[in-house]
Design an enzyme around this catalytic site. Sequence first.
Site, mmCIF file in Angstrom:
data_model
loop_
_atom_site.group_PDB
_atom_site.id
_atom_site.type_symbol
_atom_site.label_atom_id
_atom_site.label_comp_id
_atom_site.label_asym_id
_atom_site.label_seq_id
_atom_site.Cartn_x
_atom_site.Cartn_y
_atom_site.Cartn_z
ATOM 1 N N ASP A 144 38.777 48.205 34.801
ATOM 2 C CA ASP A 144 39.449 47.051 35.263
ATOM 3 C C ASP A 144 40.326 47.790 36.104
ATOM 4 O O ASP A 144 40.467 50.074 35.505
ATOM 5 C CB ASP A 144 40.550 46.613 34.223
ATOM 6 C CG ASP A 144 40.291 45.206 33.131
ATOM 7 O OD1 ASP A 144 39.134 45.033 33.624
ATOM 8 O OD2 ASP A 144 40.515 45.267 31.882
ATOM 9 N N ARG A 145 40.927 47.890 37.178
ATOM 10 C CA ARG A 145 41.958 48.555 38.358
ATOM 11 C C ARG A 145 43.077 49.095 37.596
ATOM 12 O O ARG A 145 42.793 50.639 37.635
ATOM 13 C CB ARG A 145 42.224 47.191 38.715
ATOM 14 C CG ARG A 145 43.717 48.354 39.939
ATOM 15 C CD ARG A 145 43.895 47.841 40.968
ATOM 16 N NE ARG A 145 44.337 47.589 41.814
ATOM 17 C CZ ARG A 145 45.646 47.903 43.061
ATOM 18 N NH1 ARG A 145 46.065 46.363 42.757
ATOM 19 N NH2 ARG A 145 46.273 48.336 43.933
#
EC number: 5.4.99.24
Length: 320
Positions: A144-145
């Site tokens: 995930d970012r």
Amino acid sequence: MKTNNPVVQLITISADEAGQRIDNFLLAKLKGVPKSMIYRIVRKGEVRVNKGRIKPEYKLADGDVVRVPPVRVAEREEVQVSAKLDKVAALADCILFEDDYLLVLNKPSGTAVHGGSGLSFGVIEGLRALRPEARFLELVHRLDRDTSGVLLVAKKRSALRSLHEQLRLKSMQKDYLALVRGQWQSHCKAIQAPLLKNIMQSGERVVKVSSEGKPSETRFKIEERFEHATLVKASPVTGRTHQIRVHALHAGHPIAFDDRYGYREFDQQLQGTGLHRLFLHAAALRFEHPNTGETMRIEAPLDNQLRHCLLALRKNATVK
């Protein structure tokens, strides 16, 4: 306008490049060219394989000769790339391991693995700028970012196939560190809860526990206890979107500073620790090297913010 490749290119496909679709091959080869343009030049017959027209789903074979026409892209895109050079340079300091087959990175929090969805820069675009001579650079898995830590990138298609097979067989082990709300119960060693992915009207992805979802399992181990929080090691058995974050929430212990699944009251309890990012870090990855078969374990150190947060919590007295 700027010409991406100024002349017609004739590219002979190697054994390592064989097996992929022509559209995917062109997307990797013509960096910065929109998908719509790729499909247009294929459909119009400007791209040819062995002098013949092909469809976008055509799978390349060893020895195929691909004709790639000159393609023009907007200069604006080139300006955007140059504006990200500082980020590209910073990625060089994040490399944990590299050889001819793979590259392992300690991905910074806040950087997406791929550009897109309004993001002009991602890890893979940065690595391609950092390694312009590399013929092949593809993500083996995703983070995930806002998650930091170990990210595996294949430098050969054969390596990508091998590592994907390890993921499919669940022989690759991923260990994350997460700071969660409250006192994690000692008997809770695994969460098995099916996860269903929803797309909101805003386009935001939200995952929830649902009987209609896909089987999902995460194993948890207590690493350290604090007054209002627990540091846990989370090892996903399956690889669903947002799996650790949703399973932690399902257990009643959301992760610190999770803007999608977290508790604001918990985040406020951590004021003074210097934390203002998601405390989820891919700390270690164990896998077999795709060429040598050697068992490798790559560890990624915590960044300064996560490390300082833990130091501040320890100063406030560890719960025994």
